[in-house]
Design an enzyme around this catalytic site. Structure first.
Site, PDB file in Angstrom:
ATOM      1  N   CYS A  63       0.871  -1.160   0.049  1.00 23.29           N
ATOM      2  CA  CYS A  63      -0.002   0.005  -0.053  1.00 23.29           C
ATOM      3  C   CYS A  63       0.974   1.354   0.070  1.00 23.29           C
ATOM      4  O   CYS A  63       0.443   2.239  -0.558  1.00 23.29           O
ATOM      5  CB  CYS A  63      -0.820  -0.051   1.026  1.00 23.29           C
ATOM      6  SG  CYS A  63      -2.176  -1.419   1.239  1.00 23.29           S
TER       7      CYS A  63
ATOM      8  N   HIS B  59      -3.616   7.310   1.975  1.00 18.43           N
ATOM      9  CA  HIS B  59      -4.041   5.979   1.467  1.00 18.43           C
ATOM     10  C   HIS B  59      -5.154   5.694   1.885  1.00 18.43           C
ATOM     11  O   HIS B  59      -5.764   5.896   2.948  1.00 18.43           O
ATOM     12  CB  HIS B  59      -2.978   5.066   2.132  1.00 18.43           C
ATOM     13  CG  HIS B  59      -3.154   3.667   2.023  1.00 18.43           C
ATOM     14  ND1 HIS B  59      -3.707   3.138   0.788  1.00 18.43           N
ATOM     15  CD2 HIS B  59      -3.175   2.543   2.980  1.00 18.43           C
ATOM     16  CE1 HIS B  59      -3.930   1.731   0.925  1.00 18.43           C
ATOM     17  NE2 HIS B  59      -3.807   1.411   1.989  1.00 18.43           N
TER      18      HIS B  59
ATOM     19  N   ASN C 137     -10.029  -0.177  -0.572  1.00 15.56           N
ATOM     20  CA  ASN C 137      -8.487  -0.049  -0.473  1.00 15.56           C
ATOM     21  C   ASN C 137      -7.971  -0.530  -1.828  1.00 15.56           C
ATOM     22  O   ASN C 137      -8.244  -1.873  -1.958  1.00 15.56           O
ATOM     23  CB  ASN C 137      -8.181  -0.739   0.849  1.00 15.56           C
ATOM     24  CG  ASN C 137      -6.611  -0.829   0.900  1.00 15.56           C
ATOM     25  OD1 ASN C 137      -5.837  -0.411   0.144  1.00 15.56           O
ATOM     26  ND2 ASN C 137      -6.193  -1.277   2.155  1.00 15.56           N
TER      27      ASN C 137
END
Length: 323
Positions: free
Chosen positions: A114, A250, A280
């Site tokens: 990520c 993020h 996500n």
């Protein structure tokens, strides 16, 4: 005069299929209310067999190149962040390079999950500032649906597929408020491998494996690490938290975003949030959110923008730029 990596354009791409919470609840024991309350997620996109990390990355790159108003052949560096490459090798960046027709320059992948886009941005910025390249594509592209356990409701509801890209150009900036990347800080701590990982790989199982996560522990580390690295970056750049116009985090979980902003004393109105729409998307989430906020007019040229992310590894980082 100082050579800086200046943002010229952004782009993004999402798979054709949108998968809302109500439809997901028919596949696994969950509900829209349960997902929204704990994560803020309402929708995610899932790649079809003909949609891959490279096709999504290429589409996002084309959009960024168009926004920048340049010829793709002028790109001499591609850094692509992904945890879900098309193949074990060669790098997915080389597939994108060939699709764009800018063969001959530098192209490679970065694997930091990520945080991958922040790592890729840091590498590209260093290479542009050093003179190793003049124009770069930095891409975050993922097909996380390929590595999800669709029977595990604690993880499969959290992730989606997508891609985001930016074009950077090395320029000599002379003003007292220079555009470009101003400061980047990156970190990793391999001691936390078992909190967020994939249980497979070419060297261990010979399989792709599935994503596994201990969410409560990840949440705690995320809030602490992200607020800490943001403070590192503003200190290095010589600015104050209140000087930041926008925080582009993020997009992992709305609760993490809210908790991080609160810990820093930032107004929620300054936080770009797209997790409700895309879930996500790992390395793609920061550039997806950045592109959305630039295209809808919230982020304007001259704004001071902070990007941040944390992912498996653990890896985490932040970057401050004036767009």
């Amino acid at each position: 005069m100082m050579r800086r990596s200046v943002l010229m354009g952004t782009g993004s791409a999402l798979p054709r299929r949108a998968l809302g919470n109500a439809e997901l609840a028919k596949m696994v024991d969950t509900s829209d209310e349960w997902i929204v309350e704990r994560t803020g997620i309402r929708n995610r996109h899932v790649a079809a067999p003909d949609e891959t990390t490279s096709t999504l990355g290429t589409a996002a790159a084309r959009a960024a190149i168009e926004a920048a108003g340049i010829d793709a052949k002028s790109i001499d560096l591609i850094v692509l962040a992904t945890a879900t490459p098309d193949q074990t090798f060669p790098a997915t960046a080389t597939i994108v390079q060939n699709a764009l027709g800018c063969n001959g320059g530098i192209a490679f992948d970065v694997a930091a999950v990520c945080s991958g886009f922040l790592y890729a941005l840091g590498v590209a910025d260093s290479m542009l500032v050093s003179g190793a390249a003049n124009r770069a594509l930095v891409i975050g592209s993922e097909t996380f649906s390929r590595i999800l356990d669709w029977e595990d409701r604690t993880t499969c509801v959290l992730f989606g597929d997508g891609a985001g890209a930016i074009v950077l150009e090395a320029r000599d900036e002379a003003s007292d408020q220079p555009r470009g990347v101003l400061s980047t800080k990156l970190h990793a701590d391999g001691a936390h491998n078992q909190l967020l990982f994939v249980d497979g790989g070419p060297s261990t199982t010979g399989t792709v494996g599935k994503l596994r996560m201990r969410g409560r522990e990840v949440f705690r580390h995320a809030v602490t690490n992200l607020s800490s690295v943001l403070l590192e970056v503003v200190e290095q750049a010589g600015v104050a938290i209140e000087d930041i116009d926008w925080l582009v985090p993020h997009q992992a979980n709305a609760r993490i975003l809210e908790a991080t902003a609160k810990k820093l004393g930032m107004s929620p109105a300054k936080v770009i949030m797209t997790v409700d729409q895309h879930a996500n998307t790992s390395a793609a989430s920061v550039p997806l959110a950045l592109d959305a906020a630039i295209r809808d007019g919230r982020i304007k040229q001259g704004d001071l923008v902070m990007l941040e992310a944390m992912g498996g590894g653990f890896t985490w980082g932040a970057s401050l730029l004036r767009v």
